[in-house]
Enzyme design. Structure first.
Site, short mmCIF file in Angstrom:
data_model
loop_
_atom_site.label_atom_id
_atom_site.label_comp_id
_atom_site.label_asym_id
_atom_site.label_seq_id
_atom_site.Cartn_x
_atom_site.Cartn_y
_atom_site.Cartn_z
CD GLU A 170 -1.62 2.27 1.93
OE1 GLU A 170 -2.23 3.41 1.91
OE2 GLU A 170 -0.44 2.30 2.67
CG ASP A 208 -5.08 2.89 6.58
OD1 ASP A 208 -4.22 2.25 7.14
OD2 ASP A 208 -4.57 3.20 5.26
#
Ligand code: NAG
Ligand code: NAG
Ligand code: NAG
Ligand code: NAG
Ligand code: ZN
Length: 335
Positions: A170, A208
């Site tokens: 990511e 997240d």
């Protein structure tokens, strides 16, 4: 007669408002699996307490741990490993599916850590969210295994399928650009668009920057997620009442029209309904060495686990949650 019925209704509703059906499940499993203090972290958290740069030893160790964890579950979770190379790095997405592939809920987080600064752990980014995903997976696994016979056959009445996704890559290696970031999610979304998997994804939920000590607000970023955001609001209200907490992560007054570039983006741009669970503004430890395990917060981590378990149950029972608040719950979980 009508009056008595009315009173009973009231009593029942009250019971529902302040009780979580799986409370003793949470109380007995969170303390063991997801405990954390300054020097110790529980078995689902501690394996992520290391650098996890794509292709590195730490990354491989985390992969092995996650794979073993799913092997240890009761249900036969299907494993999909997506290995690919880009920019001179090797990446591995890990996807675990249960139930139908024709209609499923996707729950995701990224397990890689940032290359710089050297030694960056990424406690909230996203070690803790990955551990939460594992906790949720055990929960789903246990409910499906035990609950159908022990508690109530209708509890997961509308369960179709679920995919738990651990994205690699990511983070950007240098500066965040459209080609240096989101390696794993871009790969998965493109592949699944081609083979039709994406059409069957009912909702994509991304966790997240969660589990830190600072108090946070998670706004609702998309119109399409409104109903789901409302569910989270209600669940948090119940949680706060029941656990004597007062911080409000979800707030209906906060409406956000910004879009944060993250693993939901390759899915959002392809028309998937996305629920992006990331605080805004970001916690101050974001992308600094301070984002380590010493700055994680047990209370917040447990709160997220409970809220997301309740969210999942509600997702599969939109009309009749909470159910049977006073029934017995599962006491054991294998791990
Ligand atoms: C995280 O890992 C570091 C380095 O190995 C260790 O010193 C620390 O105690 C660990 N923290 C927790 C909370 O597990
Ligand atoms: C942290 O938790 C561990 C395991 O429960 C315990 O042995 C230790 O004493 C705790 N440390 C602190 C500083 O609370
Ligand atoms: C769902 O998809 C996964 C990954 O492609 C596959 O391994 C699994 O067998 C499929 N499950 C069903 C029930 O078809
Ligand atoms: C998100 O949902 C909340 C509550 O359901 C709503 O108040 C807000 O306007 C929504 N935000 C967007 C961007 O649609
Ligand atoms: Zn990050």
């Amino acid at each position: 007669m009508l009056f008595v019925w009315f009173l009973l209704q009231l009593w029942f509703l009250q019971g529902c408002v302040c009780e979580f059906p799986f409370k003793s499940y949470y109380d007995s499993t969170l303390a063991d699996l997801m405990s954390i203090n300054e020097t110790y972290s529980g078995p689902l958290l501690s394996p992520f307490n290391k650098t996890r740069v794509p292709g590195s030893k730490g990354s491989k160790e985390v992969q092995e741990f996650v794979l073993d964890e799913f092997k240890s579950m009761n249900q036969n979770w299907a494993v999909e490993l997506q290995n690919f190379e880009e920019n001179g790095y090797e990446f591995t997405n890990m996807i675990f599916s249960l139930g139908s592939n024709d209609s499923y809920l996707a729950l995701a987080a990224h397990y890689d850590s940032k290359l710089e600064p050297d030694g960056f752990i990424g406690g909230i980014d996203s070690a803790a969210p990955c551990a939460m995903l594992l906790y949720l997976s055990h929960f789903i696994d246990d409910v499906i295994t035990e609950d159908l016979s022990v508690i109530d056959p209708t509890l997961l009445g509308q369960f179709t399928g679920v995919k738990i996704i651990f994205f690699d890559g990511e983070e950007a290696f240098k500066e965040w650009t459209s080609t240096d970031s989101l390696y794993g999610s871009r790969h998965a979304a493109a592949k699944w668009e081609k083979d039709g998997t994406l059409d069957k994804m009912d909702l994509f939920v991304l966790l997240d920057l969660l589990g830190g000590k600072e108090s946070i607000t998670v706004p609702n970023y998309t119109k399409a997620a409104r109903a789901f955001y409302k569910n989270l609001l209600q669940i948090e209200r119940t949680y706060n009442k029941f656990y004597g907490a007062s911080d409000k992560i979800f707030q209906s007054s906060v409406s956000n029209n910004i879009r944060i570039s993250d693993d939901q983006e390759p899915f959002f741009t392809r028309g998937v309904k996305t629920l992006h669970l990331i605080p805004f503004p970001f916690p101050s430890s974001w992308h600094t060495l301070a984002d380590d395990y010493a700055h994680l917060d047990e209370k917040h981590i447990h709160k997220w686990c409970i809220i997301m378990c309740e969210f999942i149950i509600k997702y599969w029972n939109p009309d009749k949650v909470p159910l049977h608040p006073f029934k017995p719950v599962i006491q054991e979980i294998t791990s």
